[in-house]
Write an enzyme that holds these catalytic residues in place. Sequence first.
Site, PDB file in Angstrom:
ATOM      1  N   ASP A  45       0.829  -1.223   0.000  1.00 31.76           N
ATOM      2  CA  ASP A  45       0.000   0.000   0.000  1.00 31.76           C
ATOM      3  C   ASP A  45       0.856   1.264   0.000  1.00 31.76           C
ATOM      4  O   ASP A  45       0.603   2.183  -0.763  1.00 31.76           O
ATOM      5  CB  ASP A  45      -1.058  -0.003   1.119  1.00 31.76           C
ATOM      6  CG  ASP A  45      -0.509  -0.233   2.509  1.00 31.76           C
ATOM      7  OD1 ASP A  45       0.703  -0.513   2.644  1.00 31.76           O
ATOM      8  OD2 ASP A  45      -1.296  -0.140   3.475  1.00 31.76           O
ATOM      9  N   ASP A 185      -6.573  -0.283   5.356  1.00 30.44           N
ATOM     10  CA  ASP A 185      -7.444  -0.694   6.458  1.00 30.44           C
ATOM     11  C   ASP A 185      -8.665   0.208   6.574  1.00 30.44           C
ATOM     12  O   ASP A 185      -9.792  -0.260   6.768  1.00 30.44           O
ATOM     13  CB  ASP A 185      -6.662  -0.673   7.782  1.00 30.44           C
ATOM     14  CG  ASP A 185      -5.463  -1.598   7.746  1.00 30.44           C
ATOM     15  OD1 ASP A 185      -5.307  -2.335   6.752  1.00 30.44           O
ATOM     16  OD2 ASP A 185      -4.682  -1.577   8.718  1.00 30.44           O
TER      17      ASP A 185
HETATM   18 MG    MG Z   1      -3.790  -1.495  12.991  1.00 35.54          MG
END
Ligand code: MG
Length: 391
Positions: A45, A185
């Site tokens: 990422d 995330d």
């Molecule tokens: Mg984390």
Amino acid sequence: MASKIPEVSSLVCEAQLAFKATYGGNADTAVSAPGRVNIIGEHTDYNDGFVFPMALPLVTVIIGRKTQSGLCRIQTLSEFADKPLQVAFKTPSSSAPLTRGAPNWANYIKGVVANFPGDVSGFDAVVTSSVPLGGGLSSSASLEVATYTFLESITGTKATSLREKALACQKAEHEFANMPCGIMDQFISTMGKRGNALLIDCRSLESTLVPLTDPSIAFVITNSNVRHTLSGTEYPTRRRQCQEAATVMGKKCLRDATLQDLEKHRSSLSEEVYKRAQHAISEIQRTEEAVSVLRNSDYTLFGKMMTESHNSLKDDYEVSCSELDELVAGALEVPGVFGSRMTGGGFGGCTVTLVKQECVDSLISHTLEKYSGKPTFYVCLPSEGTQQLAI
Ligand code: MG
Ligand code: ADP
């Protein structure tokens, strides 16, 4: 036996009881945000590459109510968070912005309050979660995204886009938890959809849902239940090494480099930096290819690529550990397993294994027999992103 994943409604009930006991009266707002498992594309990422996570039925739940007290009062029911489990801090103003402090867990919430676009007059809240803390399934992003959704609900101010929301949560983690994480995330916790994994291009920030509903396969997450606390510099060091390799190759970042570029510049790189780049470049390519393989339901090849990803993380990126290697090696011995890899940042946490549905039980029993530690298993279907809940 796989762990029973608690129903969201039972998390809400548990939180409501605690809310009554702590603050008196009832909460009128409830939200959830999921943890995630990254199926393939690790440590890509921050190299502007691709990641391929799915949202989990493991969630952080926040319940609460708006107040005019000028205070944000929060209690977490997670016994593994650092103490105290109850905090109160003043709502931010331009003369008194929020700052990080102890306990650390509250920093994730403070960071989101600080980066929220609307006015927060105050709130009382209880946090509870079925995402294991520090297990590599992103309890931190689920806490941030749940906080943002909670603030949207109590203030009526909405993010202009899901992307803006995810980016504000990432900023919270950078600034308040001191973790220079990528965007995966927070994106998946915000944008996850039931029955789909999400291919995220971390350069353009475009994301594509990829249906994952074949009942003949399952993803089994195995938590090693170990976390090696290293110096804390491993993650920033890897990031720096990737940037160094890109700079030597005359590229902005490793997304722009090929393995041929890397070979050409090998003599200008230390062996360690070479290996780090080897992982990042190959993993970015592998992730993009793996997703098209999965679209064709070629689970054998997809599984092979998952295992290649693990080996690359183990040998070249050196972020695995003996427990994760043991879990992967054990899983690969089981008939019906297509592939297995560590998932998350590494040095402990979880593995993810693609297996024929009918072989899930034998995977679990073989692992219990072979693994020297005490694993926990979650058999998960791709789940929904953050949402407001009925209360
Ligand atoms: Mg984390
Ligand atoms: P991961 O995101 O993989 O679970 P991190 O180290 O990034 O691991 O984040 C874990 C930290 O996030 C915890 O140590 C705690 O500070 C915070 N956290 C996450 N969920 C909660 C929760 N429900 N209550 C309190 N703190 C939480």
